[in-house]
Design an enzyme around this catalytic site. Sequence first.
Site, PDB file in Angstrom:
ATOM      1  N   PRO A   1      -8.580   1.966   4.176  1.00  0.00           N
ATOM      2  CA  PRO A   1      -8.089   1.669   2.824  1.00  0.00           C
ATOM      3  C   PRO A   1      -6.602   1.997   2.758  1.00  0.00           C
ATOM      4  O   PRO A   1      -6.176   3.042   3.255  1.00  0.00           O
ATOM      5  CB  PRO A   1      -8.900   2.613   1.926  1.00  0.00           C
ATOM      6  CG  PRO A   1      -9.519   3.627   2.812  1.00  0.00           C
ATOM      7  CD  PRO A   1      -9.509   3.105   4.216  1.00  0.00           C
ATOM      8  N   LEU A   2      -5.838   1.109   2.162  1.00  0.00           N
ATOM      9  CA  LEU A   2      -4.381   1.260   2.143  1.00  0.00           C
ATOM     10  C   LEU A   2      -3.859   0.862   0.769  1.00  0.00           C
ATOM     11  O   LEU A   2      -3.776  -0.329   0.451  1.00  0.00           O
ATOM     12  CB  LEU A   2      -3.743   0.351   3.200  1.00  0.00           C
ATOM     13  CG  LEU A   2      -4.006   0.703   4.665  1.00  0.00           C
ATOM     14  CD1 LEU A   2      -3.768  -0.494   5.567  1.00  0.00           C
ATOM     15  CD2 LEU A   2      -3.136   1.875   5.090  1.00  0.00           C
ATOM     16  N   THR A   3      -3.509   1.849  -0.022  1.00  0.00           N
ATOM     17  CA  THR A   3      -2.963   1.543  -1.340  1.00  0.00           C
ATOM     18  C   THR A   3      -1.700   0.695  -1.217  1.00  0.00           C
ATOM     19  O   THR A   3      -0.898   0.911  -0.315  1.00  0.00           O
ATOM     20  CB  THR A   3      -2.675   2.866  -2.079  1.00  0.00           C
ATOM     21  OG1 THR A   3      -3.937   3.463  -2.355  1.00  0.00           O
ATOM     22  CG2 THR A   3      -1.926   2.657  -3.373  1.00  0.00           C
TER      23      THR A   3
ATOM     24  N   CYS B   1      -7.301  12.124  -0.018  1.00  0.00           N
ATOM     25  CA  CYS B   1      -5.967  11.743  -0.486  1.00  0.00           C
ATOM     26  C   CYS B   1      -5.152  12.997  -0.817  1.00  0.00           C
ATOM     27  O   CYS B   1      -5.577  13.824  -1.619  1.00  0.00           O
ATOM     28  CB  CYS B   1      -6.076  10.844  -1.704  1.00  0.00           C
ATOM     29  SG  CYS B   1      -4.478  10.279  -2.250  1.00  0.00           S
TER      30      CYS B   1
ATOM     31  N   HIS C   1     -10.144  11.804   8.732  1.00  0.00           N
ATOM     32  CA  HIS C   1      -8.751  11.691   9.160  1.00  0.00           C
ATOM     33  C   HIS C   1      -8.362  13.072   9.696  1.00  0.00           C
ATOM     34  O   HIS C   1      -8.395  14.052   8.939  1.00  0.00           O
ATOM     35  CB  HIS C   1      -7.879  11.252   7.976  1.00  0.00           C
ATOM     36  CG  HIS C   1      -6.411  11.217   8.288  1.00  0.00           C
ATOM     37  ND1 HIS C   1      -5.446  11.155   7.310  1.00  0.00           N
ATOM     38  CD2 HIS C   1      -5.744  11.223   9.465  1.00  0.00           C
ATOM     39  CE1 HIS C   1      -4.241  11.141   7.881  1.00  0.00           C
ATOM     40  NE2 HIS C   1      -4.401  11.178   9.174  1.00  0.00           N
TER      41      HIS C   1
ATOM     42  N   ASN D   1     -10.496   8.916  12.497  1.00  0.00           N
ATOM     43  CA  ASN D   1      -9.280   8.231  12.033  1.00  0.00           C
ATOM     44  C   ASN D   1      -8.046   9.099  12.275  1.00  0.00           C
ATOM     45  O   ASN D   1      -8.090  10.308  12.089  1.00  0.00           O
ATOM     46  CB  ASN D   1      -9.449   7.925  10.528  1.00  0.00           C
ATOM     47  CG  ASN D   1      -8.163   7.516   9.837  1.00  0.00           C
ATOM     48  OD1 ASN D   1      -7.773   8.113   8.838  1.00  0.00           O
ATOM     49  ND2 ASN D   1      -7.495   6.505  10.349  1.00  0.00           N
TER      50      ASN D   1
ATOM     51  N   ARG E   1      -2.015   2.647   9.816  1.00  0.00           N
ATOM     52  CA  ARG E   1      -0.613   2.213   9.938  1.00  0.00           C
ATOM     53  C   ARG E   1      -0.400   1.212  11.053  1.00  0.00           C
ATOM     54  O   ARG E   1       0.373   0.268  10.907  1.00  0.00           O
ATOM     55  CB  ARG E   1       0.280   3.439  10.157  1.00  0.00           C
ATOM     56  CG  ARG E   1       0.435   4.291   8.910  1.00  0.00           C
ATOM     57  CD  ARG E   1       1.028   5.634   9.242  1.00  0.00           C
ATOM     58  NE  ARG E   1       0.155   6.390  10.116  1.00  0.00           N
ATOM     59  CZ  ARG E   1       0.524   7.467  10.805  1.00  0.00           C
ATOM     60  NH1 ARG E   1       1.770   7.895  10.717  1.00  0.00           N
ATOM     61  NH2 ARG E   1      -0.329   8.094  11.575  1.00  0.00           N
TER      62      ARG E   1
HETATM   63  C1  LIG Z   1       0.580   2.974   2.957  1.00  0.00           C
HETATM   64  C2  LIG Z   1      -0.664   3.781   3.068  1.00  0.00           C
HETATM   65  C3  LIG Z   1      -1.579   3.792   2.022  1.00  0.00           C
HETATM   66  C4  LIG Z   1      -2.763   4.530   2.127  1.00  0.00           C
HETATM   67  N1  LIG Z   1      -3.674   4.481   1.111  1.00  0.00           N
HETATM   68  C5  LIG Z   1      -4.864   5.106   1.248  1.00  0.00           C
HETATM   69  C6  LIG Z   1      -5.889   4.969   0.273  1.00  0.00           C
HETATM   70  O1  LIG Z   1      -5.736   4.302  -0.747  1.00  0.00           O
HETATM   71  N2  LIG Z   1      -7.063   5.607   0.492  1.00  0.00           N
HETATM   72  C7  LIG Z   1      -7.283   6.371   1.593  1.00  0.00           C
HETATM   73  O2  LIG Z   1      -8.376   6.920   1.756  1.00  0.00           O
HETATM   74  N3  LIG Z   1      -6.333   6.519   2.536  1.00  0.00           N
HETATM   75  C8  LIG Z   1      -5.147   5.890   2.394  1.00  0.00           C
HETATM   76  N4  LIG Z   1      -4.214   6.001   3.375  1.00  0.00           N
HETATM   77  C9  LIG Z   1      -4.533   6.806   4.578  1.00  0.00           C
HETATM   78  C10 LIG Z   1      -5.136   5.923   5.674  1.00  0.00           C
HETATM   79  O3  LIG Z   1      -6.314   5.301   5.245  1.00  0.00           O
HETATM   80  C11 LIG Z   1      -5.431   6.722   6.950  1.00  0.00           C
HETATM   81  O4  LIG Z   1      -6.406   7.689   6.673  1.00  0.00           O
HETATM   82  C12 LIG Z   1      -4.200   7.418   7.495  1.00  0.00           C
HETATM   83  O5  LIG Z   1      -3.043   6.610   7.416  1.00  0.00           O
HETATM   84  C13 LIG Z   1      -4.390   7.833   8.972  1.00  0.00           C
HETATM   85  O6  LIG Z   1      -4.601   6.715   9.777  1.00  0.00           O
HETATM   86  P1  LIG Z   1      -3.459   6.121  10.764  1.00  0.00           P
HETATM   87  O7  LIG Z   1      -2.984   7.275  11.576  1.00  0.00           O
HETATM   88  O8  LIG Z   1      -4.161   5.061  11.564  1.00  0.00           O
HETATM   89  O9  LIG Z   1      -2.360   5.601   9.897  1.00  0.00           O
HETATM   90  C14 LIG Z   1      -3.024   5.290   3.287  1.00  0.00           C
HETATM   91  C15 LIG Z   1      -2.110   5.276   4.332  1.00  0.00           C
HETATM   92  C16 LIG Z   1      -0.957   4.532   4.255  1.00  0.00           C
HETATM   93  C17 LIG Z   1      -0.031   4.498   5.410  1.00  0.00           C
END
Ligand SMILES: Cc1cc2nc3c(=O)[nH]c(=O)nc-3n(C[C@H](O)[C@H](O)[C@H](O)COP(=O)(O)O)c2cc1C
Length: 667
Positions: free
Chosen positions: A302-304, A392, A463, A513, A539
């Site tokens: 999920p990515l806001t 979060c 995570h 994650n 990311r």
């Molecule tokens: C731009 C952005 C927005 C994110 N929004 C959310 C979100 O809405 N909900 C959530 O659970 N995690 C959110 N995350 C966290 C990611 O889901 C993930 O747990 C975290 O980036 C670690 O994974 P990665 O190392 O592959 O980036 C967000 C991360 C990024 C970079």
Amino acid sequence: MSENKPLGLSGTTSESKSESKIEPCLPAKRALEGEQPNEASKRALTEQPGTARVLPQFRVANDPLKDGEGAAGAVNPDNANEGGNAKAKAKAKKRRGQNKDRDNRQPKEQNALCPNLVLGQTTCPRRETCRHEHDVSKYLSLKKPEIITSYFPTCPNFSTLGYCPMGFRCRFLSTHSANTTDSSTNNPNSDLHADPQPQLLPNAAMSAENPLWLANHEINKIDPQKKRELARKQIAFVKSDFVVDIMEALRNAPIPNANPVSGPTQSQQDRRKELINKYKDTRFFAQEKKPLDLHGKKILAPLTTVGNLPYRRLMRKLGADVTYSEMALALPMIQGTSAEWALPTSHISESQGYGIQLACSKPWQAAKACEAISTCLDTTSAISEINLNSGCPIDLLHRQGAGCAMMENPAKLIRCLNAMNYTSNDIPITLKLRTGAKDNHPIADTLITRIVQETDVAAFTLHGRSRQQRYTRDADWNYISQTAAALRMAEQTRLENKDDRDSSQSRIQFVGNGDIDNYQDWHRILDSDSNIDSLMVARSALIKPWIFEEIDAQQHLDKSSSERLQILRDYADFAMQHWGTDEYGIATSRRYFCEFMSFFHRYVPVGVLERVPIRMNQRVEKWKGRDELETLMASEDSRDWIKLSEMFWGKAEGFVFVPKHKSSMRG
Ligand SMILES: Cc1cc2nc3c(=O)[nH]c(=O)nc-3n(C[C@H](O)[C@H](O)[C@H](O)COP(=O)(O)O)c2cc1C
Ligand SMILES: [Zn+2]
Ligand SMILES: [Zn+2]
């Protein structure tokens, strides 16, 4: 993590620096040869210390202007979803280099044509009070110029639907109407090419709200009538009231409507006693659930903001099996807020393996939001899970007791999960966590053990970072592995006790994650740790959207600039099908395109590097691309992202985009 020797394609060691060819990619299984699976799983991710080197012909002298803040990988997504409340914002800890107060919402069109006339109709039933423009010719003479681009020779909506719901407001009008400057034909879909009549849309109420909705294959939308009822508090949350009542009775919480002076009435007390006697030994929240299978699935996080519907549609096209909505806040959902209810909407391509993510701070909010999801959306068959975000880290949520703060109050978290489980009917409930609040005090393993005993959660995503850590340092894959093992033990204990569940209960899914950015790590972790069902990518799926293709192919793919441009074009196409081709739709599409570019530009092509893979957080030498487009796509300057957007949407006059990071602003 890093104390162990990295596996496979590691290190820009001193002896490797002089090499100028790309090292061949080893399949993940080779990298594991001779190792015990469990040892391998405890190793660090593939690692490349220091600055990644590019081939000499692509090196450029350091440009001090572009030596902003740290590595290209230093983008810190903390507060990605922070918004709203100015007071809270002012209090929030300042982080250097971020444009904390940016607001990239685009203005609505001035002098907008009345929605009743856009498709060539001649009357507006509310003409007396309607504040829109009713003179079509005048509207056309003032409208922003047509978009002429070889990337979209025909309006994307017209070419997919056979008509354009944007009608006269479409910025590609000339591709579906012979005359773009006067309204004499009275038909903005009069074209030349195809069926000039809009097909009848199946649900008039919904299509009035947003004409693109039913036409563009989007689902999981709230019925506008239900949304109004929510806003007017006219929806009875029968299941939520029931379950929250029992929970409060069982934990002996104060009775909500009790008289503050004389205390609860006799009937209130009797009701409490009755509830306690009736439910103290039952799993009153247990429900039949759809099975949830995440095993081996390619999961997009999920990515806001950036994880919007067009981006997820793109990722489905590029191989994602599971996608999640942007995080929706339970309270505004219960209040019927349109912006919040836009978040669960998904594309039809997401029908299998789609999760709606929620954040909340109280069990009643969690319960009601799930009840609303399971009763107010057009369908629930395309929702595989509702995911509670207790990972979060942002201050705004933390102060309210939501996000990571939930982990600090396990009893409340458990009540939320049980309430959600009851009100979501057959939709499974899942949980996303960080390791804990503090760096040296991870609690996810013990928390998960307790949650397994006391709830029916179908999956956990961990995570591997703490709240305090935010995005600094690597995710802790040793701890992720340890937590997955703790889950399996807890699951086993529960099965042995068999007090409240049958042994056919399917395995609780566990997803790791953090920092996954190459196929080798993906396969190595999954091949070596059978407690982990799958991995989630965030990311790196923004920087390298074809990462799932690499995972399938077990190769680092060297995408050319034109292949990457095609990906951006697909995004632009999906964006216009979602937000529209009118002025507001184009401005909104352009804005989210730039948000996407703020990650996408960080990709360093395989063919430019001395060695692959490089890590997402690794600093890279200054480099230029193999062609002009590749160099442009790698620019950190947000004005270049706008320039790229002009290839699809023409001149960006009056368009303002404030990047999240000050280092992306030049001039
Ligand atoms: C731009 C952005 C927005 C994110 N929004 C959310 C979100 O809405 N909900 C959530 O659970 N995690 C959110 N995350 C966290 C990611 O889901 C993930 O747990 C975290 O980036 C670690 O994974 P990665 O190392 O592959 O980036 C967000 C991360 C990024 C970079
Ligand atoms: Zn009108
Ligand atoms: Zn059009």
